[in-house]
Motif scaffolding. Structure first.
Motif, mmCIF file in Angstrom:
data_model
loop_
_atom_site.group_PDB
_atom_site.id
_atom_site.type_symbol
_atom_site.label_atom_id
_atom_site.label_comp_id
_atom_site.label_asym_id
_atom_site.label_seq_id
_atom_site.Cartn_x
_atom_site.Cartn_y
_atom_site.Cartn_z
ATOM 1 N N ALA A 38 20.816 15.902 3.810
ATOM 2 C CA ALA A 38 20.606 15.154 4.932
ATOM 3 C C ALA A 38 19.368 14.087 4.972
ATOM 4 O O ALA A 38 19.540 13.278 5.725
ATOM 5 N N LEU A 39 18.596 14.357 4.134
ATOM 6 C CA LEU A 39 17.268 13.574 4.073
ATOM 7 C C LEU A 39 17.722 12.069 3.879
ATOM 8 O O LEU A 39 17.269 11.117 4.422
ATOM 9 N N THR A 40 18.914 12.076 3.100
ATOM 10 C CA THR A 40 19.383 10.489 2.635
ATOM 11 C C THR A 40 19.964 9.645 3.933
ATOM 12 O O THR A 40 19.663 8.579 3.964
ATOM 13 N N HIS A 41 20.315 10.586 4.875
ATOM 14 C CA HIS A 41 20.589 9.952 6.224
ATOM 15 C C HIS A 41 19.638 9.361 6.846
ATOM 16 O O HIS A 41 19.687 8.393 7.356
ATOM 17 N N PHE A 42 18.479 9.819 6.813
ATOM 18 C CA PHE A 42 17.161 9.539 7.406
ATOM 19 C C PHE A 42 16.562 8.192 6.463
ATOM 20 O O PHE A 42 15.693 7.494 7.230
ATOM 21 N N ALA A 43 16.914 8.246 5.147
ATOM 22 C CA ALA A 43 16.297 7.188 4.332
ATOM 23 C C ALA A 43 17.001 5.998 4.253
ATOM 24 O O ALA A 43 16.422 4.995 3.954
ATOM 25 N N LYS A 44 18.142 5.844 5.070
ATOM 26 C CA LYS A 44 18.975 4.751 4.876
ATOM 27 C C LYS A 44 18.642 3.672 5.935
ATOM 28 O O LYS A 44 17.590 4.199 6.812
ATOM 29 N N PRO A 45 18.525 2.267 5.686
ATOM 30 C CA PRO A 45 17.975 1.464 6.783
ATOM 31 C C PRO A 45 18.640 1.747 8.197
ATOM 32 O O PRO A 45 19.857 1.967 8.402
ATOM 33 N N PHE A 46 17.875 1.233 9.157
ATOM 34 C CA PHE A 46 18.325 1.573 10.237
ATOM 35 C C PHE A 46 19.290 0.480 10.836
ATOM 36 O O PHE A 46 19.117 -0.585 10.268
ATOM 37 N N ASP A 47 20.298 0.604 11.594
ATOM 38 C CA ASP A 47 20.835 -0.309 12.379
ATOM 39 C C ASP A 47 20.055 -1.002 13.548
ATOM 40 O O ASP A 47 19.843 -0.188 14.522
ATOM 41 N N ILE A 48 19.614 -2.273 13.261
ATOM 42 C CA ILE A 48 18.866 -3.024 14.364
ATOM 43 C C ILE A 48 19.617 -2.756 15.708
ATOM 44 O O ILE A 48 18.898 -2.814 16.728
ATOM 45 N N ASP A 49 20.823 -3.134 15.863
ATOM 46 C CA ASP A 49 21.422 -3.217 17.062
ATOM 47 C C ASP A 49 21.637 -1.648 17.915
ATOM 48 O O ASP A 49 21.198 -1.619 18.948
ATOM 49 N N ASP A 50 21.580 -0.593 17.143
ATOM 50 C CA ASP A 50 21.399 0.599 17.754
ATOM 51 C C ASP A 50 19.924 0.801 18.247
ATOM 52 O O ASP A 50 19.667 1.461 19.296
ATOM 53 N N ILE A 51 18.880 0.372 17.504
ATOM 54 C CA ILE A 51 17.481 0.295 17.920
ATOM 55 C C ILE A 51 17.307 -0.121 19.373
ATOM 56 O O ILE A 51 16.940 0.119 20.206
ATOM 57 N N ARG A 52 17.845 -1.640 19.164
ATOM 58 C CA ARG A 52 17.798 -2.348 20.377
ATOM 59 C C ARG A 52 18.553 -1.797 21.938
ATOM 60 O O ARG A 52 17.657 -1.790 22.621
ATOM 61 N N GLN A 53 19.377 -1.270 21.429
ATOM 62 C CA GLN A 53 20.316 -0.416 22.680
ATOM 63 C C GLN A 53 19.383 0.622 23.237
ATOM 64 O O GLN A 53 19.294 0.674 24.381
ATOM 65 N N ALA A 54 18.938 1.570 22.394
ATOM 66 C CA ALA A 54 18.040 2.661 22.692
ATOM 67 C C ALA A 54 16.823 2.071 23.400
ATOM 68 O O ALA A 54 16.429 2.628 24.492
ATOM 69 N N VAL A 55 16.196 1.069 22.976
ATOM 70 C CA VAL A 55 14.970 0.697 23.553
ATOM 71 C C VAL A 55 15.318 0.036 25.125
ATOM 72 O O VAL A 55 14.685 0.194 25.834
ATOM 73 N N LYS A 56 16.447 -0.714 25.181
ATOM 74 C CA LYS A 56 16.950 -1.076 26.465
ATOM 75 C C LYS A 56 17.057 -0.139 27.343
ATOM 76 O O LYS A 56 16.950 -0.279 28.534
ATOM 77 N N GLN A 57 17.628 1.057 26.917
ATOM 78 C CA GLN A 57 17.978 2.142 27.916
ATOM 79 C C GLN A 57 16.426 2.815 28.505
ATOM 80 O O GLN A 57 16.507 3.108 29.470
ATOM 81 N N TYR A 58 15.518 2.626 27.730
ATOM 82 C CA TYR A 58 14.298 3.315 28.209
ATOM 83 C C TYR A 58 13.167 2.328 28.518
ATOM 84 O O TYR A 58 12.166 2.926 29.043
ATOM 85 N N ILE A 59 13.137 1.475 28.367
ATOM 86 C CA ILE A 59 12.143 0.446 28.878
ATOM 87 C C ILE A 59 12.715 -0.570 29.687
ATOM 88 O O ILE A 59 13.808 -1.415 29.227
ATOM 89 N N PRO A 60 12.190 -0.877 30.986
ATOM 90 C CA PRO A 60 12.746 -1.482 31.900
ATOM 91 C C PRO A 60 12.405 -3.206 31.411
ATOM 92 O O PRO A 60 11.422 -3.342 30.678
ATOM 93 N N ALA A 61 13.422 -3.976 31.539
ATOM 94 C CA ALA A 61 13.197 -5.396 31.210
ATOM 95 C C ALA A 61 12.216 -6.243 31.952
ATOM 96 O O ALA A 61 11.622 -5.705 33.071
#
Length: 61
Positions: A38-61
């Motif tokens: 399970a830890l290897t799932h968190f050790a993999k590089p993040f998908d930058i598009d997923d991070i951008r989408q999450a940030v856009k949902q929670y931070i107003p433009a």
């Protein structure tokens, strides 16, 4: 729904049951049998598009 869930359990039957239920609810699931796996799932590089989408949902433009 495009949420992701990591299922971690050492019992195969429990993982299969949770996988079926969560997929029917629209979740994308990943399975691991051991804690270190399970830890290897968190050790993999993040998908930058997923991070951008999450940030856009929670931070107003």
């Amino acid at each position: 729904m495009n949420e992701k869930i990591l299922i971690v359990d050492d019992q195969f039957g429990i993982r299969i049951l949770l996988n079926e239920v969560l997929q029917k609810e629209g979740y994308q699931t990943f399975q691991e049998a051991k804690d270190l796996g399970a830890l290897t799932h968190f050790a993999k590089p993040f998908d930058i598009d997923d991070i951008r989408q999450a940030v856009k949902q929670y931070i107003p433009a």
